[in-house]
Write an enzyme that holds these catalytic residues in place. Structure first.
Site, PDB file in Angstrom:
ATOM      1  N   GLY A  81       2.557   1.912  10.847  1.00  0.00           N
ATOM      2  CA  GLY A  81       3.579   2.950  10.732  1.00  0.00           C
ATOM      3  C   GLY A  81       4.299   3.270  12.029  1.00  0.00           C
ATOM      4  O   GLY A  81       4.972   4.291  12.134  1.00  0.00           O
ATOM      5  N   LYS A  90       0.081   4.257  -0.247  1.00  0.00           N
ATOM      6  CA  LYS A  90      -0.560   5.450   0.330  1.00  0.00           C
ATOM      7  C   LYS A  90      -0.353   6.656  -0.600  1.00  0.00           C
ATOM      8  O   LYS A  90      -0.334   6.470  -1.808  1.00  0.00           O
ATOM      9  CB  LYS A  90      -0.033   5.704   1.746  1.00  0.00           C
ATOM     10  CG  LYS A  90      -0.076   4.446   2.622  1.00  0.00           C
ATOM     11  CD  LYS A  90       0.104   4.740   4.072  1.00  0.00           C
ATOM     12  CE  LYS A  90       0.195   3.448   4.848  1.00  0.00           C
ATOM     13  NZ  LYS A  90       0.046   3.637   6.270  1.00  0.00           N
ATOM     14  N   GLU A 131      -6.856   4.634   7.927  1.00  0.00           N
ATOM     15  CA  GLU A 131      -6.622   6.064   7.675  1.00  0.00           C
ATOM     16  C   GLU A 131      -7.854   6.699   7.037  1.00  0.00           C
ATOM     17  O   GLU A 131      -8.151   7.872   7.273  1.00  0.00           O
ATOM     18  CB  GLU A 131      -5.358   6.241   6.808  1.00  0.00           C
ATOM     19  CG  GLU A 131      -4.111   5.987   7.651  1.00  0.00           C
ATOM     20  CD  GLU A 131      -2.883   5.555   6.874  1.00  0.00           C
ATOM     21  OE1 GLU A 131      -2.871   5.654   5.637  1.00  0.00           O
ATOM     22  OE2 GLU A 131      -1.921   5.104   7.524  1.00  0.00           O
ATOM     23  N   HIS A 180      -9.527   1.175   4.871  1.00  0.00           N
ATOM     24  CA  HIS A 180      -8.246   1.348   5.584  1.00  0.00           C
ATOM     25  C   HIS A 180      -8.479   2.280   6.778  1.00  0.00           C
ATOM     26  O   HIS A 180      -9.278   3.223   6.698  1.00  0.00           O
ATOM     27  CB  HIS A 180      -7.200   1.934   4.627  1.00  0.00           C
ATOM     28  CG  HIS A 180      -5.816   1.908   5.207  1.00  0.00           C
ATOM     29  ND1 HIS A 180      -5.396   2.816   6.143  1.00  0.00           N
ATOM     30  CD2 HIS A 180      -4.789   1.053   5.005  1.00  0.00           C
ATOM     31  CE1 HIS A 180      -4.144   2.533   6.482  1.00  0.00           C
ATOM     32  NE2 HIS A 180      -3.754   1.460   5.815  1.00  0.00           N
ATOM     33  N   ASN A 224       0.873  -1.185   0.000  1.00  0.00           N
ATOM     34  CA  ASN A 224       0.000   0.000   0.000  1.00  0.00           C
ATOM     35  C   ASN A 224       0.901   1.222   0.000  1.00  0.00           C
ATOM     36  O   ASN A 224       1.507   1.545   1.022  1.00  0.00           O
ATOM     37  CB  ASN A 224      -0.886  -0.034   1.259  1.00  0.00           C
ATOM     38  CG  ASN A 224      -1.680   1.252   1.445  1.00  0.00           C
ATOM     39  OD1 ASN A 224      -1.787   2.063   0.532  1.00  0.00           O
ATOM     40  ND2 ASN A 224      -2.228   1.432   2.640  1.00  0.00           N
ATOM     41  N   GLU A 268      -5.472  -5.080  10.496  1.00  0.00           N
ATOM     42  CA  GLU A 268      -4.430  -4.087  10.731  1.00  0.00           C
ATOM     43  C   GLU A 268      -4.718  -3.346  12.037  1.00  0.00           C
ATOM     44  O   GLU A 268      -5.518  -2.389  12.045  1.00  0.00           O
ATOM     45  CB  GLU A 268      -4.396  -3.071   9.586  1.00  0.00           C
ATOM     46  CG  GLU A 268      -4.142  -3.659   8.226  1.00  0.00           C
ATOM     47  CD  GLU A 268      -3.567  -2.616   7.283  1.00  0.00           C
ATOM     48  OE1 GLU A 268      -2.435  -2.818   6.842  1.00  0.00           O
ATOM     49  OE2 GLU A 268      -4.229  -1.620   7.023  1.00  0.00           O
ATOM     50  N   SER A 322       3.319  -2.462  10.282  1.00  0.00           N
ATOM     51  CA  SER A 322       4.759  -2.518  10.549  1.00  0.00           C
ATOM     52  C   SER A 322       5.407  -3.849  10.160  1.00  0.00           C
ATOM     53  O   SER A 322       6.364  -4.280  10.811  1.00  0.00           O
ATOM     54  CB  SER A 322       5.048  -2.183  12.014  1.00  0.00           C
ATOM     55  OG  SER A 322       4.672  -0.846  12.291  1.00  0.00           O
TER      56      SER A 322
HETATM   57  C1  PEP Z   1      -0.800   0.138   6.133  1.00  0.00           C
HETATM   58  O1  PEP Z   1      -0.971   1.338   6.235  1.00  0.00           O
HETATM   59  O2  PEP Z   1      -1.625  -0.575   5.524  1.00  0.00           O
HETATM   60  C2  PEP Z   1       0.383  -0.426   6.754  1.00  0.00           C
HETATM   61  C3  PEP Z   1       0.367  -1.698   7.048  1.00  0.00           C
HETATM   62  O3  PEP Z   1       1.415   0.432   6.999  1.00  0.00           O
HETATM   63  P1  PEP Z   1       2.850   0.048   7.650  1.00  0.00           P
HETATM   64  O4  PEP Z   1       3.309  -1.249   7.035  1.00  0.00           O
HETATM   65  O5  PEP Z   1       3.738   1.199   7.271  1.00  0.00           O
HETATM   66  O6  PEP Z   1       2.641  -0.085   9.102  1.00  0.00           O
END
Ligand code: PEP
Length: 252
Positions: free
Chosen positions: A170, A12, A95, A93, A10, A164, A209
């Site tokens: 992040g 973003k 976000e 997601h 992803n 998630e 992460s």
């Molecule tokens: C995400 O935003 O879907 C995600 C998993 O981000 P990160 O791997 O940077 O934690």
């Protein structure tokens, strides 16, 4: 249960055309691991050029509108994404849930729209840190699954769920392997309740992460069918290390 892991990047709101060479490197790496399905979800502006370029990796988008067309300034519809060569779309997601106030009903409507346009859908779910601390993580997450995923056993083979935890995105923090396994088992049980036997075909990805150092153990957790990767998907080296780990893991 699908046994070919799905590793999805992803991107973003990152990536301009100069990043297409990075995507090509990811694609070449994906071709070396045919036992892993590799996907990239770039920003909308790169969906078309990437879809035209990729040989092994599949391209998706990070969101879509629930309506196929109309007066929705700034939005992108699922048929537009399909026309640009996308094969899947991420919906819900955290976000978008947090920054665009998207609730479960809207997420489900977007997923329905994606399926109607012939796309696959990745539905994201996950608890906040406060919800985990309060002991509500499992009920929050299974509630999101129940209220966000598209309904109908016939669509199950085109639906993926991504777990998630919001506090892991992040941040460099990840749940224990035991906690990931427990949550994925609870999600699987909910999916089977919703879809019946067809729910066994739904992949459940872990996201938050994931990196080259922790991919092996996270991918080996119960019911983990792949990973949704943010930061580490922006560079071919770090993303392909996760693909390689998935290849070694040989599936769920
Ligand atoms: C995400 O935003 O879907 C995600 C998993 O981000 P990160 O791997 O940077 O934690």
């Amino acid at each position: 249960m699908p046994n070919r892991p799905f590793i999805v990047g992803n991107w973003k709101m990152n990536g301009i055309r100069a990043m297409l060479s990075e995507a090509r490197s990811i694609d070449r790496g994906a071709a070396r691991h045919p036992d892993v399905r590799v996907g990239i979800a770039p920003p909308f502006t790169l969906v078309l050029p990437m879809a035209e370029d990729m040989q092994a990796a599949v391209i998706g988008a990070q969101d879509c509108h629930a309506k196929p067309s109309g007066a929705f300034t700034g939005d992108i519809s699922a048929p537009m994404l399909a026309d640009a060569g996308a094969q899947f779309v991420i919906v819900g997601h955290s976000e978008r849930r947090a920054m665009h106030a998207e609730g479960n009903a809207e997420v489900r409507a977007k997923g329905d729209a994606a399926l109607a346009a012939g796309l696959e859908v990745i539905v994201c779910v996950g608890e906040t840190e406060a919800e985990r601390d309060a002991g509500n993580a499992e009920s929050v997450v299974t509630g999101q699954v129940a209220d966000s995923i598209p309904l109908g056993e016939e669509v199950a083979s085109r639906v993926t769920v991504a777990y998630e935890p919001v506090w892991a995105i992040g941040t460099g923090r990840v749940p224990s392997v035991a906690d990931v396994g427990a949550m994925h088992r609870a999600i699987r049980a909910k999916i089977l309740e919703i879809y019946g036997e067809g729910g066994a075909a739904v992949r459940i990805l872990y996201g938050g992460s994931v990196n080259a150092g922790n991919a092996d153990e996270l991918l080996a957790a119960d019911e983990v069918g792949g990973a949704l990767v943010g930061g580490a998907s922006l560079a071919a080296d770090s993303f392909l290390a996760i693909v390689t780990a998935a290849s070694g893991a040989g599936g769920e």
